[in-house]
Design an enzyme around this catalytic site. Structure first.
Site, PDB file in Angstrom:
ATOM      1  CG  ASP A   2      -2.109   0.980   1.078  1.00 33.00           C
ATOM      2  OD1 ASP A   2      -2.356   1.453  -0.050  1.00 33.00           O
ATOM      3  OD2 ASP A   2      -2.722   1.291   2.112  1.00 33.00           O
ATOM      4  CG  HIS A  33      -3.615  -1.048   9.276  1.00 28.84           C
ATOM      5  ND1 HIS A  33      -4.699  -0.271   8.961  1.00 28.84           N
ATOM      6  CD2 HIS A  33      -2.618  -0.629   8.464  1.00 28.84           C
ATOM      7  CE1 HIS A  33      -4.376   0.574   7.997  1.00 28.84           C
ATOM      8  NE2 HIS A  33      -3.106   0.376   7.682  1.00 28.84           N
ATOM      9  NE  ARG A  53      -3.133  11.485   5.962  1.00 29.31           N
ATOM     10  CZ  ARG A  53      -3.343  10.210   5.630  1.00 29.31           C
ATOM     11  NH1 ARG A  53      -2.603   9.260   6.177  1.00 29.31           N
ATOM     12  NH2 ARG A  53      -4.281   9.884   4.767  1.00 29.31           N
ATOM     13  CG  LEU A  54      -3.984  10.584  14.585  1.00 31.84           C
ATOM     14  CD1 LEU A  54      -4.994  10.736  15.720  1.00 31.84           C
ATOM     15  CD2 LEU A  54      -2.782   9.772  15.036  1.00 31.84           C
ATOM     16  CG  ASP A  55      -3.904   6.014   7.228  1.00 28.66           C
ATOM     17  OD1 ASP A  55      -4.406   6.666   6.296  1.00 28.66           O
ATOM     18  OD2 ASP A  55      -3.859   4.769   7.246  1.00 28.66           O
ATOM     19  CD  GLU A  92      -7.510   9.928   5.750  1.00 27.15           C
ATOM     20  OE1 GLU A  92      -8.008   9.974   4.610  1.00 27.15           O
ATOM     21  OE2 GLU A  92      -7.541   8.915   6.460  1.00 27.15           O
ATOM     22  CG  HIS A 104      -1.485   9.764  -0.816  1.00 24.86           C
ATOM     23  ND1 HIS A 104      -1.832  10.711   0.119  1.00 24.86           N
ATOM     24  CD2 HIS A 104      -1.951   8.577  -0.344  1.00 24.86           C
ATOM     25  CE1 HIS A 104      -2.467  10.117   1.112  1.00 24.86           C
ATOM     26  NE2 HIS A 104      -2.560   8.834   0.862  1.00 24.86           N
ATOM     27  CG  ASP A 105      -5.756   8.377  -0.960  1.00 26.33           C
ATOM     28  OD1 ASP A 105      -5.050   7.429  -1.323  1.00 26.33           O
ATOM     29  OD2 ASP A 105      -6.188   8.496   0.191  1.00 26.33           O
ATOM     30  CE  LYS A 124      -6.336   4.984  -3.591  1.00 30.87           C
ATOM     31  NZ  LYS A 124      -6.156   4.713  -2.140  1.00 30.87           N
TER      32      LYS A 124
END
Length: 565
Positions: A56, A94, A273-275, A316, A378-379, A477
């Site tokens: 990813d 994760h 940044r909290l992904d 996020e 990036h998305d 992407k």
């Protein structure tokens, strides 16, 4: 505003992978050291492939050490010497299958120190469903009807334990399972068979796996009597990649959270940044995405850890405007992403009407929402987020405009009415028109918030359809992730559209009118929008014409001296 926020500049922030510009983080440092980039950026959001990661494009973290291939501590020190602080990712939900914690589980099974570090699916759902022949619990339908799964089927990865059993683990995002090729000598040793038989069975196994079959689905022809033993052996050799959901009820996970925040602070991060934070809290019978109060309790616990390390959190999350999640996050004292801005600017430019854009800007000010905003990233260009601020019909028109210019639509589970984002470079989304690109950048820089700049937007990058083809299924992407060589960067710095963006960014960074506590006025009349910032006697204004894509920026210092930018 918090003291941390006051101390943090609202100046422009570069956004890139560590290999986006030149090939390594050191190359990016050398680009930022160029005279053309002096005083352009105050911050840098380095995407998480800067860490030790696998799947990813960086969002499956093995550990938060710097990637030896892409970065080292000297690069971080060089950024600090340039006065550039960092925004770094912390993936709350994760960690990679290859993390030391999950590898310990694979090695030691139930005796592992980390057996509760991840979520054993069957333990989680025990007593709330039926066991299937495949060895995982199918939860009762009423308990999962409100759950949001990112992929078809249940979000699990079956993992082979040392005792030969398969255990399902919660796996919300990506996974890969690979079987190494089997050699005849291996089957001779394990199954005690003759070489000619082992060789034939190896052909069946290796060909079947290459075709995408599971070992149990492969026909063994005249040698079916060996199947159970051979399949068991092959399954014991399987290798995994995947993003395995953490069990936030485990004390060891919270030790991991603390260690990670220590490391990010040590790298010089000011924003974390909290992904995927909204997927982390899980309870039987509750939503697995943004459940309440679990999500906010998690964030509050993490914020206490961040405060101790002087870190500002940026949760996020993608949600539609009408759900008002951005307001909830703001009301709880967090920064939030302005995921509405990319689509609203395209809407304003394509329609020649900035009323909705200006209305949103005023709302940001009136509700004191502290944002990080952007054009590209990036998305992709968010679309689901616009529901409630634009009509569904207008959103569909924007989709068709961008797709007509070479973009790709990303749907959720193939449902068109669940559109999420369009994958395209922002430059191509605007028809590869330099005037539109510069107008979009000017509008972004005068919006309330901290502007984040995708590197490919800065260099007017075009849709990369060849990259999408190379990436194969699910590679949409890559259309907006083209890595630029040092030669391409040098060539780009000679382009007027790049030079002008750099000029605008430098003005935004250095002119004192721009601050978190500036007075900002906004107006829209016909095809003209006006933004004006004032701080400590300094004034900056933007007058933009949405019909011919022209704009004028005027700066006024304390002495009243005016300059047109």
């Amino acid at each position: 505003m918090s003291k941390k926020m006051e101390a943090m500049t609202n100046g422009p922030m570069l956004n890139a992978y560590p290999d986006s510009l030149g090939g390594t983080l050191g190359d990016i440092v050398s680009v930022l050291q160029k005279p053309e980039l002096k005083d352009v950026f105050t911050s840098f959001y380095i995407l998480p492939s800067v860490f030790n990661t696998d799947l990813d494009r960086g969002f499956s973290v093995i550990d938060y050490e710097l990637s030896e291939e892409l970065a080292d501590s000297k690069d971080i020190e060089s950024l600090q010497k340039l006065g550039i602080d960092l925004k770094l990712d912390f993936i709350l939900n994760h960690a990679s299958v290859l993390s030391k914690q999950f590898q310990d589980i694979i090695k030691n099974g139930s005796a592992s120190k980390y057996k509760d570090f991840f979520i054993n699916w069957n333990d989680f759902w025990a007593g709330h469903g039926e066991m299937t022949e495949e060895g995982y619990i199918q939860p009762d339908q009423e308990l999962i009807k409100d759950m949001f799964f990112r992929k078809p089927g249940l979000p699990i990865l079956m993992v082979r334990m040392p005792d030969g059993t398969d255990v399902p683990y919660w796996n919300t995002f990506y996974q890969e399972i690979k079987y190494p090729k089997v050699a005849p000598q291996q089957l001779m040793d394990v199954c005690g068979m003759q070489y000619c038989v082992a060789s034939k069975i190896c052909d069946y196994i290796n060909e079947g796996i290459a075709e995408g079959k599971k070992p149990s689905e492969i026909s063994f022809g005249a040698y079916e009597r060996y199947k159970d033993e051979v399949v068991s052996y092959v399954e014991s050799t399987r290798m995994y990649l995947g993003q395995m959901d953490l069990n936030i009820k485990s004390p060891l996970v919270w030790e991991f959270y603390e260690d990670t925040l220590n490391k990010l602070a040590g790298y010089g991060a000011s924003i974390v940044r909290l992904d995927a934070f909204a997927y982390a809290p899980k309870e039987v019978g509750e939503k697995n995405f943004l459940n309440d109060p679990g999500t906010w309790e998690l964030l509050e616990k993490v914020r206490k850890l961040a405060d101790e390390r002087n870190l500002t959190l940026l949760p996020e999350i993608h949600a539609s405007y009408r759900e008002k999640i951005h307001e909830t996050i703001s009301d709880k004292g967090y920064m939030t992403y302005d995921f509405f801005l990319p689509g609203l600017i395209i809407d304003a430019i394509e329609s020649g009407n900035g009323a909705t854009l200006c209305s949103w800007a005023k709302e940001v000010l009136e509700k004191n929402i502290k944002t990080v905003n952007m054009l590209g990233c990036h998305d992709g260009i968010p679309l689901l987020d616009l529901k409630g601020i634009l009509s569904d019909e207008r959103i569909e028109e924007l989709i068709q405009i961008i797709v007509g210019r070479g973009g790709y639509v990303k749907n959720l589970h193939g449902q068109k009415n669940m559109y999420y984002q369009v994958n395209a470079t922002y430059y191509s989304a605007l028809g590869e028109d330099d005037k539109k690109m510069l107008l979009a950048r000017a509008l972004q820089l005068f919006m309330p918030g901290k502007p984040q700049i995708w590197y490919l937007d800065l260099f007017a990058g075009k849709n990369d359809h060849e990259a999408v083809k190379r990436a194969g299924a699910g590679g949409h992407k890559e259309i907006n992730r083209t890595n630029l060589t040092m030669d391409q960067i040098s060539e780009g710095l000679e382009k007027d559209v790049v030079k002008r963006q750099l000029e605008l960014l430098k003005f935004r960074t250095t002119f004192p009118a721009f601050a978190w506590d500036s007075n900002i006025s906004i107006a829209s009349e016909g095809n003209t929008v006006t933004f004006a910032w004032e701080n400590d006697g300094y004034k900056a204004s933007l007058v933009a014409n949405l019909s011919d894509y022209t704009f004028e920026i005027e700066a006024c210092d304390k002495e009243g001296k005016k300059t047109v930018i």
